[in-house]
Enzyme design. Structure first.
Site, PDB file in Angstrom:
ATOM      1  N   LYS A 291       2.645  32.592  -0.107  1.00 38.69           N
ATOM      2  CA  LYS A 291       1.710  32.302  -1.188  1.00 38.69           C
ATOM      3  C   LYS A 291       0.617  31.414  -0.603  1.00 38.69           C
ATOM      4  O   LYS A 291       0.741  30.975   0.546  1.00 38.69           O
ATOM      5  CB  LYS A 291       2.401  31.583  -2.345  1.00 38.69           C
ATOM      6  CG  LYS A 291       3.301  30.418  -1.878  1.00 38.69           C
ATOM      7  CD  LYS A 291       4.018  29.737  -3.031  1.00 38.69           C
ATOM      8  CE  LYS A 291       5.134  30.538  -3.627  1.00 38.69           C
ATOM      9  NZ  LYS A 291       4.937  30.962  -5.000  1.00 38.69           N
ATOM     10  N   ARG A 292      -0.449  31.160  -1.370  1.00 37.98           N
ATOM     11  CA  ARG A 292      -1.466  30.259  -0.856  1.00 37.98           C
ATOM     12  C   ARG A 292      -0.874  28.904  -0.511  1.00 37.98           C
ATOM     13  O   ARG A 292       0.102  28.469  -1.129  1.00 37.98           O
ATOM     14  CB  ARG A 292      -2.596  30.089  -1.888  1.00 37.98           C
ATOM     15  CG  ARG A 292      -3.558  31.239  -1.905  1.00 37.98           C
ATOM     16  CD  ARG A 292      -4.176  31.507  -0.550  1.00 37.98           C
ATOM     17  NE  ARG A 292      -5.189  30.533  -0.213  1.00 37.98           N
ATOM     18  CZ  ARG A 292      -6.480  30.671  -0.427  1.00 37.98           C
ATOM     19  NH1 ARG A 292      -6.947  31.786  -0.967  1.00 37.98           N
ATOM     20  NH2 ARG A 292      -7.332  29.729  -0.109  1.00 37.98           N
TER      21      ARG A 292
ATOM     22  N   HIS B 244      -5.875  30.225 -16.581  1.00 40.72           N
ATOM     23  CA  HIS B 244      -4.945  30.397 -15.460  1.00 40.72           C
ATOM     24  C   HIS B 244      -4.387  29.106 -14.906  1.00 40.72           C
ATOM     25  O   HIS B 244      -3.576  29.145 -13.979  1.00 40.72           O
ATOM     26  CB  HIS B 244      -5.639  31.130 -14.310  1.00 40.72           C
ATOM     27  CG  HIS B 244      -5.692  32.602 -14.496  1.00 40.72           C
ATOM     28  ND1 HIS B 244      -4.699  33.446 -14.059  1.00 40.72           N
ATOM     29  CD2 HIS B 244      -6.607  33.386 -15.102  1.00 40.72           C
ATOM     30  CE1 HIS B 244      -5.010  34.693 -14.376  1.00 40.72           C
ATOM     31  NE2 HIS B 244      -6.161  34.685 -15.009  1.00 40.72           N
TER      32      HIS B 244
ATOM     33  N   LYS C 143       2.427  23.702  -4.521  1.00 42.64           N
ATOM     34  CA  LYS C 143       3.415  24.755  -4.257  1.00 42.64           C
ATOM     35  C   LYS C 143       4.541  24.254  -3.345  1.00 42.64           C
ATOM     36  O   LYS C 143       5.560  24.895  -3.176  1.00 42.64           O
ATOM     37  CB  LYS C 143       2.736  25.984  -3.648  1.00 42.64           C
ATOM     38  CG  LYS C 143       1.802  26.706  -4.631  1.00 42.64           C
ATOM     39  CD  LYS C 143       1.121  27.892  -3.977  1.00 42.64           C
ATOM     40  CE  LYS C 143       0.127  28.615  -4.869  1.00 42.64           C
ATOM     41  NZ  LYS C 143       0.751  29.605  -5.780  1.00 42.64           N
TER      42      LYS C 143
ATOM     43  N   THR D 219       3.240  35.336  -9.590  1.00 41.65           N
ATOM     44  CA  THR D 219       3.569  36.761  -9.661  1.00 41.65           C
ATOM     45  C   THR D 219       4.350  37.158  -8.417  1.00 41.65           C
ATOM     46  O   THR D 219       5.070  38.159  -8.433  1.00 41.65           O
ATOM     47  CB  THR D 219       2.305  37.646  -9.772  1.00 41.65           C
ATOM     48  OG1 THR D 219       1.370  37.223  -8.764  1.00 41.65           O
ATOM     49  CG2 THR D 219       1.684  37.527 -11.150  1.00 41.65           C
TER      50      THR D 219
ATOM     51  N   LYS E 135       7.554  39.947  -7.683  1.00 43.41           N
ATOM     52  CA  LYS E 135       7.629  40.967  -6.628  1.00 43.41           C
ATOM     53  C   LYS E 135       8.919  40.802  -5.823  1.00 43.41           C
ATOM     54  O   LYS E 135       9.560  41.790  -5.446  1.00 43.41           O
ATOM     55  CB  LYS E 135       6.425  40.845  -5.687  1.00 43.41           C
ATOM     56  CG  LYS E 135       5.080  41.006  -6.366  1.00 43.41           C
ATOM     57  CD  LYS E 135       3.940  40.566  -5.428  1.00 43.41           C
ATOM     58  CE  LYS E 135       2.664  40.292  -6.170  1.00 43.41           C
ATOM     59  NZ  LYS E 135       1.686  39.537  -5.355  1.00 43.41           N
TER      60      LYS E 135
HETATM   61  C1  LIG Z   1       1.267  38.245  -5.312  1.00 41.86           C
HETATM   62  C2  LIG Z   1       0.364  37.687  -4.313  1.00 41.86           C
HETATM   63  C3  LIG Z   1      -0.053  36.358  -4.412  1.00 41.86           C
HETATM   64  C4  LIG Z   1       0.425  35.437  -5.512  1.00 41.86           C
HETATM   65  O1  LIG Z   1       1.619  34.802  -5.102  1.00 41.86           O
HETATM   66  P1  LIG Z   1       2.228  33.541  -5.880  1.00 41.86           P
HETATM   67  O2  LIG Z   1       3.522  33.308  -5.204  1.00 41.86           O
HETATM   68  O3  LIG Z   1       2.411  33.996  -7.292  1.00 41.86           O
HETATM   69  O4  LIG Z   1       1.271  32.438  -5.727  1.00 41.86           O
HETATM   70  C5  LIG Z   1      -0.894  35.853  -3.438  1.00 41.86           C
HETATM   71  N1  LIG Z   1      -1.313  36.617  -2.407  1.00 41.86           N
HETATM   72  C6  LIG Z   1      -0.914  37.898  -2.271  1.00 41.86           C
HETATM   73  C7  LIG Z   1      -1.394  38.680  -1.092  1.00 41.86           C
HETATM   74  C8  LIG Z   1      -0.068  38.477  -3.208  1.00 41.86           C
HETATM   75  O5  LIG Z   1       0.305  39.753  -3.075  1.00 41.86           O
END
Ligand SMILES: *Cc1c(COP(=O)(O)O)cnc(C)c1O
Length: 798
Positions: free
Chosen positions: A534-535, A346, A540, A642, A646
């Site tokens: 995101k985190r 990952h 990032k 991911t 979305k």
């Molecule tokens: C999809 C998702 C992530 C991953 O987000 P990235 O932008 O790909 O880092 C993290 N936290 C939650 C709650 C998510 O639904």
């Protein structure tokens, strides 16, 4: 009980009385939630039993997905949707005066994960069941999931998460299937009839008790299992200090580690990892033995997939059982193991590549360590035979080196498949990070671009858009995501584009209501909703986003005639509690928000919102309301992402670097329907190798940069005088490791193009439509079909 509205209401009322001994008029919404949950679980149990019986009878190959995290979110609506009874339940409850959405709010998020990795595991479970594939999850039943985030005074404060406080209606405790896990102690070897046999003596054993959660597929009878293991004291603990033993045992499944990118090296973490793999391999072999007399064909009937390296001890654990308990010799056991285990990588971030000091590993897991040593010795011997004398290569690739066990090396050596999670990421693995391993085992490496459970992220999260899509192209897209491309025929249909626009504005208004309720800031749903959720992590680059906002603020203040397309910048991000720098960024976002949102001259042109406690259920409200998807990581650092998928399927346009799956998004939608900027992965990697970047030059050359960077430390934020010095230092003193200043100008220019493009409302909706239409590729159904065919070799049950 769900066959008609009347039957449902009747059963619901009866069940409510039985469960709580109350009449309907005395009952509370929590009682209603629990009652409905019990009914659903009972409803699936028939199919659950049937599914298991068929797996037993057909002897089909099974895959077990091992993950230290599952970010499930809420399950009520997903279960109703997948079982096809959402309508009946919603109407039935309505007639009783109960709102289903109200009950949903009572369900706690199952937040047993940090971010992308855990959410991926949850999406995969949904796709496995929906595709009728024999695939089950194994994980840990953490008592406390990822911490709850509060923002106090602009700072992150962490509270323990309490999802089990009122019980969990979805789980079934299976105490009769408990297994024992040994820690500590010592290993004794004896010669028995010319064969060395090993015994683990004086171990401290912990009992692992499974809690099973049914995973019902969409519109199918398949119900797979997510088995979550709980750590409990053994019945007859052999221990001097029983209280201490109890505390230490229960600690194993008490907390999820709140860090997704940093290897902490804490002994409890290693305990969790072995606890999970030992419990689950014992449980896998127990079901296997019900069908087969010998373990010699294990790999023909079972595949064990490890999600990142956290469950990599599955390799030595399986070896241990095959050798110590089954009496197989090493070669046989190795053949079976290396044909049973497959591995997903990952990350290439070096700080996230797990390694364990031998002095922690060996005493905790003495027999497992011996096996890892043997794996290492045989592997190094093989390397030596290939190129004798090349010590450097051996020490570079060894599984144990410099008194550390390198978990990724163990995973590659001990598995038959190694996959990356987006095409660019897999290329970087093969050509850079894991290059020598790729040359050693070219056939093991393959790519499986991540995907999302789009039924959760579109069908469930965005009902208005889903209904419009179904109205236009029928409903089969809910099972074949690629059919979304049929929407392309409407790209010049103005009526349709206006409908899309209206849905987006309605969704934005709903988010605006949440923002007002939570943050007390009124935002205009006609503005661009520009979202980064995101985190929080330096790579990032939330910082790039904030510095750009500061620049916009300065511009508005300096030039009263400057007119920009109004924007609402939305952030959501948890920082690991020990990640000092990330927490500074959170404080900076909130400090900038305070300044910007309260400046009368700025008004509605610019708003900045930090939504606290970002988790799956909040995410479901955010994605449908986004116009712009911020995917601005330093190229080469984000393995896939991911969140980007979305956003895309909900019609947001990506503003991003060519990193992770953004590369594939770009290929699908073309140059005109995405906003790309910044260094490429190649360029970043070149700088890392050869140097040549001096962040101070950009500071001196670009007045816009100088102004915002100075504002971090010059009293521009008067109440927090020294607060942002570490950020200032990272940018200038430490030469800006993530190329924030390098990409600043490109980002700013591209943001201007976003603002212009948004003014052309139909043009924007057309781009949005093209994104939705191509997002079907990122269904985790597609990803899982690829895993099933190329790696696991499993077939659908029906
Ligand atoms: C999809 C998702 C992530 C991953 O987000 P990235 O932008 O790909 O880092 C993290 N936290 C939650 C709650 C998510 O639904």
């Amino acid at each position: 009980m769900f066959s008609s509205k009347e039957k449902f209401k009747h059963t619901f009322l009866k069940r409510l009385e039985m469960l709580f001994g109350k009449s309907f008029s005395e009952s509370t919404p929590r009682d209603h939630y629990q009652t409905l949950g019990h009914m659903i679980r009972e409803f699936v149990s028939n199919d659950w039993i049937t599914t298991n019986e068929r797996y037993l009878a057909t002897k089909n190959k099974q895959v077990y997905y091992l993950s230290i995290e599952y970010l499930l979110g809420k399950l009520l609506r997903q279960n109703l949707m997948n079982l096809g009874v959402e309508g009946i339940v919603e109407e039935g409850l309505g007639e009783l005066g109960i709102e289903l959405t109200g009950l949903e709010e009572l369900e706690p998020d199952a937040g047993l994960g940090n971010g992308g990795l855990g959410r991926l595991a949850a999406c995969f479970l949904d796709s496995l069941a929906s595709l009728n594939l024999p695939g089950h999850g194994h994980g840990i039943r953490y008592k406390h999931g990822l911490f709850e985030q509060k923002i106090v005074d602009g700072y992150q404060v962490e509270l323990p998460e309490q999802w089990l406080r009122s019980g969990n209606v979805w789980e079934v405790r299976k105490a009769d299937l408990a297994v024992s896990i040994p820690f500590w102690g010592k290993v004794e070897s004896r010669n028995e009839n010319g064969r060395l046999v090993f015994r683990h003596l004086h171990a401290e054993t912990v009992t692992a008790v499974p809690y099973d959660v049914p995973v019902a597929g969409f519109n199918t009878n398949t119900v797979n299992t997510l088995r979550l293991w709980n750590a409990e004291p053994a019945q007859f603990p052999f221990h001097k200090d029983v209280l201490k033993y109890k505390r230490e045992t229960e600690a194993i499944s008490e907390f999820l580690y709140p860090d997704d990118t940093h290897d902490e090296g804490k002994i409890l973490r290693l305990k969790q990892q072995y606890f999970l793999v030992s419990a689950c391999i014992q449980s896998i072999l127990r079901s296997y033995r019900k069908q087969h007399s010998s373990l010699e064909q294990l790999h023909e009937y079972v595949c064990i997939h490890i999600n990142d390296t956290h469950p990599v001890l599955a390799i030595p654990e399986l070896m241990r059982i095959l050798i110590d308990e089954e009496g197989l010799d090493w070669e046989q056991a190795w053949h079976i193991t290396t044909n049973t285990i497959s591995y997903t990588n990952h990350t290439t971030l070096s700080e996230a590549l797990e390694k364990w000091p031998v002095h922690i590993f060996q005493p905790l897991l003495p027999r497992i360590y011996m096996i890892v040593e043997e794996i290492n010795e045989r592997f190094c011997r093989q390397l030596w035979e290939e190129s004798p004398g090349d010590w450097e290569r051996i020490s570079q690739l060894a599984v144990i080196a410099d008194h550390y066990v390198k978990m990724a090396h163990l995973a590659i050596v001990g598995s038959f498949s190694v996959n990356g999670v987006a095409r660019l990421h897999t290329e970087i693995l093969k050509e850079r990070e894991m290059k020598p391993f790729f040359h050693l085992y070219p056939d093991k490496f393959n790519n499986k671009t991540n995907g999302i459970a789009y039924r959760r992220w579109l069908l469930k999260a965005n009902p208005a858009l889903s209904a419009l899509i179904t109205e236009k192209i029928g409903s089969s897209w809910t099972q074949s995501a690629h059919e979304l491309t049929q929407l392309l025929q409407y790209q010049n249909d103005h009526t349709f584009l206006r409908q899309l626009e209206k849905i987006k504005i309605d969704n934005k208004q709903k988010l605006a209501d949440i923002i007002y309720k939570q943050n007390g800031v009124a935002v205009d749903s006609m503005a661009i909703f520009d979202v980064q959720v995101k985190r929080l992590h330096a790579y990032k680059r939330q910082l790039l986003n904030v510095l750009h906002i500061m620049y916009l603020f300065n511009r508005i203040k300096e030039d009263s005639s400057y007119e920009m397309t109004p924007r609402v910048f939305v952030f959501g991000a948890k920082a690991s509690p020990g990640y000092y720098y990330a927490k500074k960024i959170i404080k900076l976002i909130n400090t900038v928000a305070d300044k910007v949102n309260n400046d009368p001259q700025v008004g509605d042109q610019l708003k900045v919102i930090f939504l606290e406690n970002y988790l799956v259920s909040l995410a479901e409200k955010i994605f449908p309301a986004a116009d712009v998807s911020e995917q601005i990581s330093t190229a080469s650092k984000e393995a896939s992402g991911t969140g980007n998928m979305k956003f895309m399927i909900n019609g947001a346009l990506t503003l991003g670097t060519l990193d992770g799956a953004n590369v594939e998004i770009h290929e699908l939608v073309g140059d005109d329907n995405i906003f790309l900027f910044g260094l490429t992965a190649e360029e970043v990697l070149h700088y890392y190798r050869h140097g040549g970047y001096e962040s101070v030059e950009y500071y001196h050359l670009d007045q816009r940069i100088r102004e915002v960077v100075d504002q971090l430390v010059n009293g521009f934020f008067p109440d927090v005088y020294n607060e942002f010095e570490p950020i200032f230092d990272s940018l200038l003193g430490e030469n800006d490791q993530y190329f924030v200043l390098k990409d600043f100008a490109a980002y700013t220019n591209t943001q201007e193009k976003v603002g212009e493009a948004f003014r052309d409302t139909l043009g924007w909706q057309q781009k949005s439509l093209i994104n939705i239409a191509h997002a079907g590729y990122f269904s985790s159904d597609r990803t899982i079909k690829e895993y099933a065919k190329d790696i696991w070799g499993i077939r659908p049950l029906y």
